[in-house]
Design an enzyme around this catalytic site. Structure first.
Site, PDB file in Angstrom:
ATOM      1  N   THR A  27       0.975  -1.376  -0.070  1.00  0.00           N
ATOM      2  CA  THR A  27      -0.199   0.149  -0.108  1.00  0.00           C
ATOM      3  C   THR A  27       0.987   1.311  -0.144  1.00  0.00           C
ATOM      4  OG1 THR A  27      -1.673  -1.275   1.322  1.00  0.00           O
ATOM      5  CG2 THR A  27      -1.659   1.280   1.575  1.00  0.00           C
TER       6      THR A  27
ATOM      7  N   VAL B 202     -12.630  -6.555   2.724  1.00  0.00           N
ATOM      8  CA  VAL B 202     -12.304  -4.945   3.542  1.00  0.00           C
ATOM      9  C   VAL B 202     -11.074  -5.313   4.461  1.00  0.00           C
ATOM     10  CG1 VAL B 202     -12.961  -2.859   4.666  1.00  0.00           C
ATOM     11  CG2 VAL B 202     -14.507  -3.950   2.968  1.00  0.00           C
TER      12      VAL B 202
ATOM     13  N   GLY C 260       1.083  -4.087   4.659  1.00  0.00           N
ATOM     14  CA  GLY C 260       1.401  -5.597   4.705  1.00  0.00           C
ATOM     15  C   GLY C 260      -0.018  -6.462   4.774  1.00  0.00           C
TER      16      GLY C 260
ATOM     17  N   GLY D 266      -3.142  -7.034   5.654  1.00  0.00           N
ATOM     18  CA  GLY D 266      -4.321  -6.161   6.205  1.00  0.00           C
ATOM     19  C   GLY D 266      -5.046  -6.524   7.092  1.00  0.00           C
TER      20      GLY D 266
END
Ligand code: ASP
Length: 325
Positions: free
Chosen positions: A184, A213, A236, A238
């Site tokens: 990210t 999500v 990383g 998530g």
């Protein structure tokens, strides 16, 4: 205030309150000027753009948003925005969040399709609504209403990678243990006058289960910012990051007296303390306080964090400390 041992002081809740009241209000006075701290190699370009926007009179929020836009627009970055690798159904599904540490106000979008700049949609959630998070179809309709142009976000390269993945009978899916197909952009910024902003944007794990999500669009997980204490961002795995509310945890450690570096290391150690298998996890974090002090750490060298630091007018690439082998 009498000098005290910092570790002892951290243990004391009275100390926490005293620190918040006594130390942080003076931080702006000793602030080093604007600082932009951004994850991974592409952080360098994002910092350049953020600094340029800020220099030409933009707010810190404008700077972080426009800095992140550079990476969202870049099709060679296959983990963010346009050209991001799609979910298991071949659809690019984007997440982003932005937090204004002054207003204590965040905006985020998750599962957003067809809009290449989710960080800008997250910004509009802050500026135009009383909500914090918009998801999926609602987020898309919101963006279209505000004039964002829907477009195909798959590039020929990302389509090819998805088709290869799909055609592989031994492909890794997220019903199983994930491989590494992510990274990210997370940016934490300081304007030199005590204001802080944190933002991040991602296409998430490549070939993720549709509808997933994770940290990047969840306020307190992927980003958090508070002018009085500092800001943080995570990258990383998530799903792991979400279970530890990683970014707000880092900020809370700083509120109790930890330096940004100590706070980054502390959250990773906690992940290992609760489950030693997390030593091999893909987890990396960055943090910044109002004095411009920086923290950056990753769990292990297999997921070595690189980050870009724009400070005192210079933009440099650095490596975060790897805690375990
Ligand atoms: N944390 C992101 C996610 O799991 C990916 C990354 O930062 O590498 O969606």
């Amino acid at each position: 205030m009498e000098p005290v041992d910092r570790r002892e002081f951290m243990k004391s809740m009275a100390g926490t309150a005293a620190l918040a009241a006594a130390d942080f209000p003076s931080a702006a006075a000793s602030s080093p000027g604007p600082v932009f701290l951004t994850t991974w190699e592409w952080g360098r370009n994002a910092n350049e753009r953020a600094a340029e926007v800020f220099r030409s009179g933009g707010s810190l929020l404008d700077a972080v948003e426009k800095g992140i836009n550079v990476v969202e627009d870049d099709p060679s970055v296959t983990t963010v925005g346009y050209g991001g690798l799609p979910n298991a159904e071949g659809v690019v599904e984007l997440d982003a969040a932005l937090m204004d540490g002054t207003r204590h106000r965040a905006g985020s979008v998750c599962n957003l399709h067809m809009i290449k700049n989710p960080i800008s949609v997250a910004r509009q959630v802050i500026e135009r609504t009383r909500h914090t998070t918009l998801a999926g179809q609602g987020a898309l309709q919101f963006a279209i209403k505000l004039g964002f142009q829907p477009q195909q976000l798959l590039t020929p390269e990302s389509l090819k990678k998805w088709m290869e993945w799909k055609a592989n009978p031994d492909r890794q899916t997220f019903w199983l243990k994930p491989g590494r197909n992510h990274d990210t952009i997370g940016m934490v910024a300081l304007d030199g006058q005590g204001r802080m902003v944190a933002g991040c944007s991602t296409s998430g794990l490549a070939f993720k289960i549709p509808g997933r999500v994770a940290d990047s669009s969840l306020v307190g997980c992927g980003v958090y910012a508070d002018d009085n204490v500092g800001g943080a961002s995570a990258t990383g795995d998530g799903d792991l990051m979400t279970n530890y509310c990683t970014s707000i945890s880092i900020v809370q450690f700083m509120a109790r007296g930890a330096s940004p570096q100590e706070a980054c290391e502390e959250i990773l150690r906690r992940m290992v303390k609760t489950d030693s298998r997390n030593r091999s996890a893909q987890a990396a974090v960055i943090a910044l306080n109002p004095r411009g002090e920086v923290g950056a750490a990753c769990m292990n060298p297999q997921f070595q964090l690189k980050y870009a630091l724009w400070k005192n007018g210079a933009n440099q690439m650095c490596e975060g400390k790897a805690l375990y082998e």
